[in-house]
Design a protein around this motif. Structure first.
Motif, mmCIF file in Angstrom:
data_model
loop_
_atom_site.group_PDB
_atom_site.id
_atom_site.type_symbol
_atom_site.label_atom_id
_atom_site.label_comp_id
_atom_site.label_asym_id
_atom_site.label_seq_id
_atom_site.Cartn_x
_atom_site.Cartn_y
_atom_site.Cartn_z
ATOM 1 N N ILE A 98 -1.412 -5.362 -0.121
ATOM 2 C CA ILE A 98 -2.131 -6.301 -0.992
ATOM 3 C C ILE A 98 -2.005 -7.721 -0.454
ATOM 4 O O ILE A 98 -2.980 -8.485 -0.437
ATOM 5 C CB ILE A 98 -1.611 -6.204 -2.442
ATOM 6 N N ILE A 125 -6.642 -3.425 -4.623
ATOM 7 C CA ILE A 125 -5.369 -2.941 -5.183
ATOM 8 C C ILE A 125 -5.485 -1.460 -5.532
ATOM 9 O O ILE A 125 -4.604 -0.660 -5.185
ATOM 10 C CB ILE A 125 -4.954 -3.779 -6.404
ATOM 11 N N CYS A 126 -6.563 -1.086 -6.181
ATOM 12 C CA CYS A 126 -6.756 0.325 -6.534
ATOM 13 C C CYS A 126 -6.829 1.205 -5.288
ATOM 14 O O CYS A 126 -6.231 2.287 -5.244
ATOM 15 C CB CYS A 126 -8.011 0.501 -7.373
ATOM 16 N N PHE A 137 3.846 -7.259 -8.711
ATOM 17 C CA PHE A 137 3.391 -6.918 -10.048
ATOM 18 C C PHE A 137 4.487 -7.247 -11.046
ATOM 19 O O PHE A 137 5.670 -7.190 -10.731
ATOM 20 C CB PHE A 137 3.045 -5.431 -10.150
ATOM 21 N N THR A 170 -10.436 -8.136 -5.218
ATOM 22 C CA THR A 170 -8.987 -7.984 -5.108
ATOM 23 C C THR A 170 -8.516 -6.810 -5.957
ATOM 24 O O THR A 170 -7.692 -6.000 -5.524
ATOM 25 C CB THR A 170 -8.262 -9.272 -5.518
ATOM 26 N N TRP A 230 0.474 -9.566 -12.836
ATOM 27 C CA TRP A 230 0.933 -9.854 -11.482
ATOM 28 C C TRP A 230 1.471 -11.268 -11.409
ATOM 29 O O TRP A 230 1.216 -12.102 -12.271
ATOM 30 C CB TRP A 230 -0.204 -9.644 -10.487
ATOM 31 N N PHE A 271 -0.606 -13.332 -3.653
ATOM 32 C CA PHE A 271 0.006 -12.299 -4.476
ATOM 33 C C PHE A 271 1.483 -12.143 -4.094
ATOM 34 O O PHE A 271 1.827 -12.018 -2.924
ATOM 35 C CB PHE A 271 -0.727 -10.973 -4.259
#
Length: 109
Positions: A30, A79-80, A40, A75, A57, A37
């Motif tokens: 990520i 992530i998924c 999480f 984004t 996050w 980032f």
């Protein structure tokens, strides 16, 4: 992870607790497309037995968690995809079919 990613936050918490190496690989992936980032924020809320876990996050420059809806669509999609492809083999589906997964992603992703 559910097909619609509705259980993404609990699944990430599960990975962090039981597959920390894979979890860190997801975080690293990520960061390659979202350098802001940090990690999480996976802290359940509510009364014991009636807890919920929202996907939040942490920005690298701030301590206050942000909501998942404060991520760009691209984004969030990345992530998924990162979680889908980097999850432990034991939890991967036998077949993955994606229709134009690059749509909505930044070209660098």
């Amino acid at each position: 992870m559910d097909a619609d990613a509705s259980n993404l936050a609990p699944f990430l918490l599960y990975l962090r607790k039981h597959f920390s190496t894979r979890y860190q690989e997801i975080i690293s992936a990520i960061k390659t497309v979202a350098p802001f980032f940090h990690d999480f924020y996976l802290e359940p809320r509510g009364e014991k037995g009636d807890e919920s876990l929202l996907l939040r996050w942490i920005h690298i420059d701030y301590d206050t968690p942000f909501s998942a809806n404060q991520l760009s669509d691209g984004t969030a999609l990345f992530i998924c995809l990162a979680v889908l492809f980097l999850q432990p083999i034991i939890s991967q589906p036998k077949t993955i079919v994606l229709d134009e997964p690059e749509l909505g992603l930044h070209p660098a992703a």
